[in-house]
Write a protein that holds these residues in place. Structure first.
Motif, PDB file in Angstrom:
ATOM      1  N   ILE A   1      45.802  36.816 124.467  1.00 14.83           N
ATOM      2  CA  ILE A   1      44.747  36.261 123.613  1.00 14.83           C
ATOM      3  C   ILE A   1      43.952  37.396 122.976  1.00 14.83           C
ATOM      4  CG2 ILE A   1      42.651  34.853 123.581  1.00 14.83           C
ATOM      5  CD1 ILE A   1      43.878  33.155 125.763  1.00 14.83           C
ATOM      6  N   ALA A   2      43.628  38.418 123.764  1.00 17.06           N
ATOM      7  CA  ALA A   2      42.851  39.546 123.235  1.00 17.06           C
ATOM      8  C   ALA A   2      43.576  40.185 122.062  1.00 17.06           C
ATOM      9  CB  ALA A   2      42.591  40.568 124.334  1.00 17.06           C
ATOM     10  N   ARG A   3      44.879  40.365 122.183  1.00 10.97           N
ATOM     11  CA  ARG A   3      45.600  41.045 121.094  1.00 10.97           C
ATOM     12  C   ARG A   3      45.782  40.138 119.891  1.00 10.97           C
ATOM     13  NH1 ARG A   3      51.833  41.080 122.578  1.00 10.97           N
ATOM     14  NH2 ARG A   3      51.804  43.063 121.511  1.00 10.97           N
ATOM     15  N   ALA A   4      45.782  38.815 120.142  1.00 11.07           N
ATOM     16  CA  ALA A   4      45.850  37.909 118.990  1.00 11.07           C
ATOM     17  C   ALA A   4      44.521  37.890 118.245  1.00 11.07           C
ATOM     18  CB  ALA A   4      46.218  36.507 119.453  1.00 11.07           C
ATOM     19  N   MET A   5      43.423  38.058 118.995  1.00  9.28           N
ATOM     20  CA  MET A   5      42.091  37.953 118.394  1.00  9.28           C
ATOM     21  C   MET A   5      41.651  39.236 117.710  1.00  9.28           C
ATOM     22  SD  MET A   5      40.878  34.925 118.872  1.00  9.28           S
ATOM     23  CE  MET A   5      39.128  35.123 118.557  1.00  9.28           C
ATOM     24  N   ILE A   6      42.261  40.372 118.035  1.00  8.53           N
ATOM     25  CA  ILE A   6      41.669  41.650 117.654  1.00  8.53           C
ATOM     26  C   ILE A   6      41.667  41.867 116.137  1.00  8.53           C
ATOM     27  CG2 ILE A   6      43.753  43.084 117.841  1.00  8.53           C
ATOM     28  CD1 ILE A   6      41.804  45.101 119.316  1.00  8.53           C
ATOM     29  N   THR A   7      42.609  41.256 115.434  1.00  8.38           N
ATOM     30  CA  THR A   7      42.606  41.442 113.978  1.00  8.38           C
ATOM     31  C   THR A   7      41.754  40.391 113.279  1.00  8.38           C
ATOM     32  OG1 THR A   7      44.663  40.229 114.007  1.00  8.38           O
ATOM     33  CG2 THR A   7      44.821  42.602 113.724  1.00  8.38           C
ATOM     34  N   GLU A   8      40.971  39.667 114.043  1.00  4.24           N
ATOM     35  CA  GLU A   8      40.125  38.594 113.501  1.00  4.24           C
ATOM     36  C   GLU A   8      40.923  37.674 112.585  1.00  4.24           C
ATOM     37  OE1 GLU A   8      36.998  40.811 111.749  1.00  4.24           O
ATOM     38  OE2 GLU A   8      36.239  41.453 113.686  1.00  4.24           O
ATOM     39  N   PRO A   9      41.911  36.996 113.121  1.00  3.92           N
ATOM     40  CA  PRO A   9      42.735  36.127 112.286  1.00  3.92           C
ATOM     41  C   PRO A   9      41.984  34.859 111.910  1.00  3.92           C
ATOM     42  CG  PRO A   9      43.373  35.885 114.567  1.00  3.92           C
ATOM     43  CD  PRO A   9      42.317  36.936 114.541  1.00  3.92           C
ATOM     44  N   ASP A  10      42.522  34.155 110.918  1.00  3.50           N
ATOM     45  CA  ASP A  10      41.919  32.891 110.533  1.00  3.50           C
ATOM     46  C   ASP A  10      42.444  31.751 111.388  1.00  3.50           C
ATOM     47  OD1 ASP A  10      40.552  33.858 108.027  1.00  3.50           O
ATOM     48  OD2 ASP A  10      42.610  34.525 107.710  1.00  3.50           O
ATOM     49  N   MET A  11      43.634  31.982 111.928  1.00  2.17           N
ATOM     50  CA  MET A  11      44.227  30.906 112.705  1.00  2.17           C
ATOM     51  C   MET A  11      45.100  31.492 113.807  1.00  2.17           C
ATOM     52  SD  MET A  11      46.600  27.872 111.330  1.00  2.17           S
ATOM     53  CE  MET A  11      47.765  27.059 112.365  1.00  2.17           C
ATOM     54  N   ILE A  12      45.092  30.828 114.948  1.00  2.00           N
ATOM     55  CA  ILE A  12      45.971  31.241 116.032  1.00  2.00           C
ATOM     56  C   ILE A  12      46.852  30.063 116.407  1.00  2.00           C
ATOM     57  CG2 ILE A  12      46.076  31.849 118.479  1.00  2.00           C
ATOM     58  CD1 ILE A  12      43.801  33.656 118.132  1.00  2.00           C
ATOM     59  N   ILE A  13      48.145  30.318 116.496  1.00  2.00           N
ATOM     60  CA  ILE A  13      49.062  29.296 116.979  1.00  2.00           C
ATOM     61  C   ILE A  13      49.332  29.583 118.448  1.00  2.00           C
ATOM     62  CG2 ILE A  13      51.391  28.368 116.793  1.00  2.00           C
ATOM     63  CD1 ILE A  13      51.268  28.860 113.840  1.00  2.00           C
TER      64      ILE A  13
ATOM     65  N   SER B   1      39.875  41.533 105.794  1.00  3.38           N
ATOM     66  CA  SER B   1      40.975  42.127 106.546  1.00  3.38           C
ATOM     67  C   SER B   1      42.343  41.640 106.063  1.00  3.38           C
ATOM     68  CB  SER B   1      40.815  41.831 108.036  1.00  3.38           C
ATOM     69  OG  SER B   1      40.605  40.466 108.215  1.00  3.38           O
ATOM     70  N   SER B   2      42.333  40.656 105.157  1.00  2.00           N
ATOM     71  CA  SER B   2      43.604  40.179 104.643  1.00  2.00           C
ATOM     72  C   SER B   2      43.876  40.805 103.279  1.00  2.00           C
ATOM     73  CB  SER B   2      43.554  38.652 104.531  1.00  2.00           C
ATOM     74  OG  SER B   2      44.697  38.190 103.882  1.00  2.00           O
ATOM     75  N   GLN B   3      45.072  41.322 103.106  1.00  2.69           N
ATOM     76  CA  GLN B   3      45.351  42.066 101.880  1.00  2.69           C
ATOM     77  C   GLN B   3      45.636  41.140 100.707  1.00  2.69           C
ATOM     78  OE1 GLN B   3      47.047  42.649 104.739  1.00  2.69           O
ATOM     79  NE2 GLN B   3      46.902  44.805 105.270  1.00  2.69           N
ATOM     80  N   ASN B   4      46.399  40.087 100.927  1.00  2.00           N
ATOM     81  CA  ASN B   4      46.863  39.310  99.783  1.00  2.00           C
ATOM     82  C   ASN B   4      46.180  37.953  99.671  1.00  2.00           C
ATOM     83  OD1 ASN B   4      47.966  38.377 102.053  1.00  2.00           O
ATOM     84  ND2 ASN B   4      50.109  38.656 101.465  1.00  2.00           N
ATOM     85  N   GLY B   5      45.007  37.825 100.289  1.00  3.00           N
ATOM     86  CA  GLY B   5      44.287  36.570 100.167  1.00  3.00           C
ATOM     87  C   GLY B   5      44.858  35.433 100.993  1.00  3.00           C
ATOM     88  N   LYS B   6      45.949  35.700 101.694  1.00  6.42           N
ATOM     89  CA  LYS B   6      46.526  34.670 102.555  1.00  6.42           C
ATOM     90  C   LYS B   6      45.832  34.752 103.918  1.00  6.42           C
ATOM     91  CE  LYS B   6      50.992  33.932 103.375  1.00  6.42           C
ATOM     92  NZ  LYS B   6      52.425  34.188 103.402  1.00  6.42           N
ATOM     93  N   PRO B   7      45.640  33.608 104.542  1.00  8.77           N
ATOM     94  CA  PRO B   7      45.014  33.689 105.858  1.00  8.77           C
ATOM     95  C   PRO B   7      45.923  34.423 106.851  1.00  8.77           C
ATOM     96  CG  PRO B   7      45.691  31.439 105.355  1.00  8.77           C
ATOM     97  CD  PRO B   7      45.925  32.245 104.131  1.00  8.77           C
ATOM     98  N   ILE B   8      45.295  35.126 107.770  1.00 11.20           N
ATOM     99  CA  ILE B   8      46.076  35.797 108.820  1.00 11.20           C
ATOM    100  C   ILE B   8      46.327  34.798 109.943  1.00 11.20           C
ATOM    101  CG2 ILE B   8      46.099  37.680 110.473  1.00 11.20           C
ATOM    102  CD1 ILE B   8      44.178  39.159 108.719  1.00 11.20           C
ATOM    103  N   VAL B   9      47.576  34.658 110.317  1.00 10.97           N
ATOM    104  CA  VAL B   9      47.922  33.757 111.407  1.00 10.97           C
ATOM    105  C   VAL B   9      48.436  34.601 112.570  1.00 10.97           C
ATOM    106  CG1 VAL B   9      49.269  31.762 112.089  1.00 10.97           C
ATOM    107  CG2 VAL B   9      48.545  32.001 109.736  1.00 10.97           C
TER     108      VAL B   9
END
Lengths: 274, 266, 317
Positions: free
Chosen positions: B160-172, B81-89
């Motif tokens: 929280i639901a909207r932060a989680m929906i894109t399956e991020p690698d990290m949540i602040i 789900s990440s385009q540029n190989g960077k983790p999604i935060v």
């Protein structure tokens, strides 16, 4: 403001009465040709007739039908209100959102420009410009928009500045939203209440300014206007010595008041006033 | 970069300049040479009082601010789900009133990150699943509500639901419970712990409350005046901290404990 | 006779959506020299109780029951008389009181304003009174010429406490005095509240959603849920031996400061709506000790000698 709230608020007594008056004026303006058989400029009969079945409000000093002048005058007033308010709304919102969203030096320069516009006193400038430019309705509309948009821009810009740093905008940016998305989905919707106020306030201003200029003789003679009617009525020396003022002078004044009142009522209703 | 690292913060400083009309106001040093690594799958607690720079640190990682000096490097991640190989935060903000647009329904709010990322084609089921996973059930009754009709705890769940929906690698999570009642806050913390256990997501938990940080975090960094004054595992921080400030934080959290000391004989 | 005695107080607010039943049959009393805590979650009506005592929420309000203060009924006093009582006899530290000071008006002027409203002191007396009260809360009296924006949040909270104590009122009502402050500052402020009350020999009602922060200074505690007092007792009774399931859950939701990871349970479910009229216990939906009697009969009211509004208490006896 959500659609539901808008409908709810307009259903309050103030909202309903305001809308009723406004709608009847819109109806009159649209249906003017069907409600009267005279054209407002035609010298249709003898001058200074008292109201009768043919001329519901009599005729003026050159023999024009006052009633049809009144009906067509609504057209002018509403058209000016509509064009000026939407012009101010579009230019003001675009400038305000752009300036507030971009920020930095551009914002500073633009706002100083707006400040200069805001410093110029409205009415004298309108008088001078109206006197220099040909007295045409489009010139009046142009001047009113030019003098009106800085107010809209100022308010819109302030709100945009606040929204730009709010949590939901930050969240959208973090999720990868571009500027266009943020403006479209997060900033403009939050400006709706301000936009409604702008429309109402600018309509009132446009109606009063147009009538006022027409009254001072700076209006467009080719369009019937309530202001012009009052001007002619007042300048006729005998208007207050006969009963003529009752059907010549008063109806136009009442119409201006009622139309402005309808906008005020709608505006107050939308602000949540019952 | 080490394989277990997700984010490496290297000597980052951030100074806020305040421009006055005639003279420049004194500078505010929000971050002063901060170095920190965030490991994959951990919960990193950042504790500090207001003005300690903890929120600035979060904003720098999120890309909302640019570091004045130093750099923040992200690990390369194999993530579809990440385009540029960077983790999604992603982020959960402190104020659930300000961070949810009041013009959108819960459904629109949760769907927003998806819509931003892949425009049209996203699965509506994901919204339902996300809302279910944060305990907003029955989902149908929440989908068309506006945030102002929800309680503070429910809003934070939507966040929280909207932060989680894109399956991020990290949540602040920036003070996610400080505006909630204590008992509701515990539920939100538990929800975050559940999320971490289920998906292995990395959390950065920013707070002023050492008890909350100790409850949820694996590692804790203590910040004061823009510096990290102490860093260690939860056990280290709680049982043998060295810095005075950490000690005072622990003291303020424990004097309320009724079974060891009463107020008067403190 | 207690200093403040609230008896069978019910407060409703009629709004567009319907009638909100905010307070239901509340009994509460504060004796002289006591610090009483009122704990409840947001929306439980705890702030409404404070505002009703101070009579600053009279819009759309219907109330029954009576409130006595220093042996005088104050629930239907004239506005003038009530204004005299507020500030002089009942001080208040309002919610988010850090922002209750005008940021651009000198501390001194804001203190003088309060003094002038209730007494006629000379300028010299006002100055020394202001200095003394600022000193009491640990603010340098020399800074009384500064404006509130020059102080930090914790300092402003101290100033607010000094302001509420200025005329040595018999009672102080502090609404969420520590919320929105940093943990270390919270400790200092609660300590200060306790010291000030002891020093001036007044009484205090402290309102909070945070049982743990506030309990350290309270002598007695009332637990409020959905507009009702559900349990009351001395601090030790509530903390060591809670009876009502809500109180138990509140206590259990405290975050421990321990090395081993443990799970603490919060209180699941949502607080009940104030619009609904409950025939049975309001807490039933979130309670996990529900028995048959809970579904049919209202639990006892927390009045007189009844200290717990729960059927369980009756069964225990």
């Amino acid at each position: 403001m959500h659609e539901i709230t808008v409908v709810q608020r307009l259903k309050s007594p103030k909202g309903i009465s305001g809308l009723a008056i406004l709608c009847s004026f819109i109806f009159i303006a649209i249906a003017a040709p069907f409600l009267t058989s005279y054209s407002p400029d035609d010298i249709s009969s003898r001058p200074l007739l008292e109201p009768n079945s043919e001329h519901l409000l009599g005729t003026d000093d050159v023999g024009r039908d006052i009633f049809s002048n009144l009906l067509y005058g609504a057209r002018t007033s509403l058209a000016v209100a509509l064009i000026v308010s939407s012009g101010v709304l579009i230019i003001g919102t675009l400038a305000g959102v752009f300036s507030g969203y971009t920020g930095g030096n551009l914002d500073r320069v633009m706002m100083r420009g707006v400040d200069i516009f805001l410093m110029i006193p409205d009415l004298p400038l309108i008088l001078i410009l109206a006197a220099y430019l040909r007295p045409s309705l489009w010139n009046i509309i142009f001047i009113l928009i030019v003098m009106g948009w800085p107010v809209g821009a100022r308010i819109t810009r302030a709100q945009t500045r606040t929204l730009r740093v709010s949590g939901h905008v930050d969240f959208a940016r973090i999720s990868g939203a571009g500027n266009w998305y943020v403006i479209k989905r997060h900033i403009v919707p939050d400006l709706y209440p301000i936009m409604i106020t702008t429309i109402v306030m600018q309509s009132i201003r446009a109606i009063l300014s147009e009538s006022g200029l027409a009254f001072l003789g700076l209006g467009d003679p080719s369009y019937p206007s309530w202001g012009t009617m009052i001007k002619y009525a007042i300048s006729y020396p005998l208007v207050f010595f006969t009963d003529a003022w009752m059907w010549w002078l008063m109806p136009a004044g009442v119409c201006i008041t009622l139309l402005v009142l309808s906008f005020v009522l709608v505006g107050q209703a939308l602000e949540g006033d019952k | 970069m080490d394989n277990s690292c997700l984010i490496k913060i290297d000597n980052v400083s951030k100074v806020f300049k305040r421009k006055g009309m005639f003279r420049n106001e004194p500078e505010v040093k929000a971050l002063d040479n901060v170095s920190l690594t965030v490991k994959k799958g951990e919960v990193l607690g950042i504790i500090g009082e207001s003005g300690s720079g903890k929120t600035t640190l979060g904003k720098l990682i999120l890309g909302l601010l640019k570091p004045g000096s130093g750099n923040i490097s992200f690990a390369d991640i194999d993530n579809s789900s990440s385009q540029n190989g960077k983790p999604i935060v992603q982020v959960i903000f402190q104020d659930p009133y300000d961070s949810l647009s009041h013009m959108m329904t819960v459904e629109q709010l949760v769907a927003e990150p998806c819509i931003i990322q892949n425009r049209k084609n996203f699965d509506r089921n994901r919204i339902v699943l996300a809302l279910e996973s944060v305990g907003l059930t029955p989902v149908e009754s929440f989908l068309h509500k506006y945030p102002h009709t929800l309680s503070g705890g429910q809003r934070q769940r939507v966040a929280i639901a909207r932060a989680m929906i894109t399956e991020p690698d990290m949540i602040i999570a920036d003070e996610p419970i400080s505006m909630l009642d204590a008992s509701i806050g515990v539920d939100i913390l538990n929800l975050m712990l559940d999320m971490k256990e289920r998906t292995g997501i990395t959390f950065m938990f920013i707070t002023h409350d050492i008890a909350a940080a100790a409850y949820i975090s694996d590692n804790i960094a203590v910040m004061k005046e823009g510096k990290i004054v102490e860093y260690g595992s939860r056990e280290q921080i709680i049982s043998d901290c060295c810095h005075e400030y950490t000690k005072s934080l622990l003291l303020s959290a424990s004097t309320g404990t009724f079974n060891n000391t009463s107020f008067d004989d403190k | 006779m207690p200093l403040l005695d609230v008896k069978e107080l019910s407060v409703n607010f009629s709004t567009k959506e319907g009638v909100h039943h905010v307070l239901k049959n509340v009994d509460l009393n504060i004796n002289k020299g006591e610090i009483v805590g009122l704990i409840g979650e947001s929306g439980s009506g705890k702030s409404t109780l404070a505002m009703t005592v101070l009579d600053i929420n009279s819009r759309n309000r219907e109330m029954s029951g009576n409130i006595s203060f220093m042996e005088e009924r104050i629930d239907n006093l004239k506005k003038e008389r009530m204004r005299n009582i507020r500030g002089k006899h009942i001080g208040s530290v309002p919610q988010s009181s850090m922002n209750a000071l005008d940021p651009l008006v000198k501390i001194r002027s804001q203190f003088f304003e309060t003094i002038k409203a209730h007494t006629d002191m000379s300028r010299q007396e006002m100055l020394s009174l202001t200095a003394r009260s600022l000193e009491m809360v640990g603010i340098d009296p020399l800074r009384m010429n500064s404006c509130p924006y020059e102080f930090s949040g914790g300092q402003r909270q101290r100033i607010m406490i000094a302001l509420s104590m200025l005329l040595s009122p018999e009672l102080i009502i502090a609404d969420e005095p520590t919320t929105a402050l940093d943990a270390t500052v919270q400790l200092k402020i609660t300590t200060l509240l306790k010291d000030v009350v002891q020093q001036k020999n007044t009484s205090m009602l402290v309102i909070s959603h945070d049982l743990h922060t506030i309990s350290r200074i309270c002598d007695r505690i009332y637990i409020m849920y959905a507009g009702r007092i559900v349990e009351t007792g001395t601090r030790d009774e509530i903390l060591n031996d809670p009876v009502h399931p809500y109180t138990q859950k509140l206590l259990a939701s405290r975050l421990p400061l321990m090395c081993e990871p443990v799970r603490v349970k919060g209180i699941s479910g949502t607080p009940p709506s104030t619009l609904k009229k409950y025939e049975v216990c309001e807490f039933m939906e979130r309670c996990d000790k529900v028995s048959d009697i809970c579904r049919t009969v209202r639990p006892p009211e927390c009045t007189g000698n009844v200290k717990v509004a729960c059927h369980m208490e009756c069964h225990l006896e």
